[in-house]
Motif scaffolding. Structure first.
Motif, mmCIF file in Angstrom:
data_model
loop_
_atom_site.group_PDB
_atom_site.id
_atom_site.type_symbol
_atom_site.label_atom_id
_atom_site.label_comp_id
_atom_site.label_asym_id
_atom_site.label_seq_id
_atom_site.Cartn_x
_atom_site.Cartn_y
_atom_site.Cartn_z
ATOM 1 N N THR A 72 0.820 -1.205 0.000
ATOM 2 C CA THR A 72 0.000 0.000 0.000
ATOM 3 C C THR A 72 0.857 1.260 0.000
ATOM 4 O O THR A 72 2.047 1.219 0.316
ATOM 5 N N VAL A 73 0.217 2.372 -0.365
ATOM 6 C CA VAL A 73 0.803 3.697 -0.157
ATOM 7 C C VAL A 73 -0.263 4.555 0.516
ATOM 8 O O VAL A 73 -1.465 4.305 0.372
ATOM 9 N N MET A 74 0.182 5.561 1.257
ATOM 10 C CA MET A 74 -0.723 6.476 1.929
ATOM 11 C C MET A 74 -0.779 7.775 1.135
ATOM 12 O O MET A 74 0.237 8.436 0.926
ATOM 13 N N ARG A 75 -1.986 8.151 0.673
ATOM 14 C CA ARG A 75 -2.162 9.380 -0.094
ATOM 15 C C ARG A 75 -3.334 10.170 0.463
ATOM 16 O O ARG A 75 -4.453 9.651 0.532
ATOM 17 N N ASP A 76 -3.057 11.398 0.866
ATOM 18 C CA ASP A 76 -4.100 12.280 1.374
ATOM 19 C C ASP A 76 -4.917 11.610 2.468
ATOM 20 O O ASP A 76 -6.149 11.738 2.528
ATOM 21 N N GLU A 119 7.682 7.943 -3.033
ATOM 22 C CA GLU A 119 6.642 7.036 -2.550
ATOM 23 C C GLU A 119 7.115 5.599 -2.704
ATOM 24 O O GLU A 119 7.549 5.191 -3.790
ATOM 25 N N GLN A 120 7.016 4.836 -1.627
ATOM 26 C CA GLN A 120 7.408 3.434 -1.649
ATOM 27 C C GLN A 120 6.284 2.597 -1.047
ATOM 28 O O GLN A 120 5.662 2.991 -0.053
ATOM 29 N N PRO A 121 5.981 1.433 -1.632
ATOM 30 C CA PRO A 121 4.913 0.599 -1.073
ATOM 31 C C PRO A 121 5.280 0.040 0.294
ATOM 32 O O PRO A 121 6.437 -0.334 0.532
ATOM 33 N N VAL A 122 4.309 0.018 1.168
ATOM 34 C CA VAL A 122 4.466 -0.515 2.518
ATOM 35 C C VAL A 122 3.390 -1.579 2.734
ATOM 36 O O VAL A 122 2.223 -1.354 2.411
ATOM 37 N N THR A 123 3.772 -2.717 3.275
ATOM 38 C CA THR A 123 2.807 -3.779 3.529
ATOM 39 C C THR A 123 1.985 -3.447 4.770
ATOM 40 O O THR A 123 2.538 -3.190 5.846
ATOM 41 N N ARG A 124 0.675 -3.447 4.613
ATOM 42 C CA ARG A 124 -0.234 -3.202 5.725
ATOM 43 C C ARG A 124 -1.313 -4.287 5.725
ATOM 44 O O ARG A 124 -1.644 -4.849 4.682
ATOM 45 N N LEU A 125 -1.880 -4.552 6.892
ATOM 46 C CA LEU A 125 -2.997 -5.491 7.010
ATOM 47 C C LEU A 125 -4.267 -4.684 6.755
ATOM 48 O O LEU A 125 -4.706 -3.906 7.605
#
Length: 230
Positions: A144-148, A165-171
């Protein structure tokens, strides 16, 4: 989601008609470059084309009044004018569950039989009847990425990253499924139907909070509905 649809069609032997807006394909309309305009062209306009081409009188949908504030103005039998336009003042009163299905020339109806259900009602029914659902509704580790302030899942190689921006693994899981990447996920550990029902009992945020098109002030959900959005 499309794979789930195709499997379901094959399982039940449904007569599936798929329509894509040829104008949008010709013009290269996509959600990365065109944002919510993509939804207008490739969903709303495409739907109106399909309904017109098929000469359908009724279209049945799963919209509910608790999804978004403009949905609360909706009726179970929603009158659509010529060109599939929606106007709140044209809607008929529905008293004591009496529905008027008469159509004037040029009118069509969209029927929302689950209009009075809540998201919790839907999931409770799915749990009780053991209904298969799209796996995206269940929590899983996803890039995932966090946007706004929204969690956008990196679904495939089409994703266009912003600088640094780099993808981060989230549940995460999805509460509402729409166009990628115009639909955000939510952080959740609900991996089963029981867990989703428990989560729904405590949440106070609409599932459409993750639909980016609803937050487009230049073209709100109500305006989109007036233009023919489901």
């Amino acid at each position: 989601m499309i794979a789930f649809r195709d499997t379901t069609v094959e399982r039940f032997g449904c007569d599936l008609h798929v329509h894509t807006n040829p104008d949008g394909l010709r013009d290269g309309i996509n959600p990365f470059d065109h944002g919510s305009a993509y939804t207008q062209v490739m969903k709303t306009d495409a739907l109106k084309q399909a309904l017109t081409d098929g000469k359908y009188d009724f279209a049945i949908g799963g919209a509910r009044r608790d999804e978004e504030r403009s949905r609360a103005k909706e009726r179970i039998f929603s009158v659509r004018g010529p060109g599939h336009s929606w106007e709140p003042k044209r809607q008929r009163p529905e008293l004591w569950n009496l529905y008027n299905g008469n159509l004037a020339p040029g009118e069509t109806l969209r029927a929302f039989p689950l209009s009075n259900w809540t998201e919790l009602d839907v999931w409770s029914y799915i749990l009780a009847e053991e209904i298969d659902v799209v796996p995206l509704y269940f929590a899983a580790p996803r890039p995932t990425v966090m946007r706004d302030g929204q969690i956008i899942v990196v679904d495939d190689e089409r994703m266009r990253f912003l600088p640094d921006e780099q993808p981060v693994t989230r549940l995460v899981r999805f509460r509402s499924l729409g166009c990628y990447p115009l639909s955000a996920a939510v952080e959740s550990d609900a991996m089963t139907l029981d867990a989703i029902v428990a989560e729904m009992r405590s949440t106070r945020v609409s599932e459409r909070a993750g639909r980016l098109i609803d937050q487009d002030q230049d073209s709100s959900m109500e305006q989109k509905k007036r233009e023919g959005y489901f």
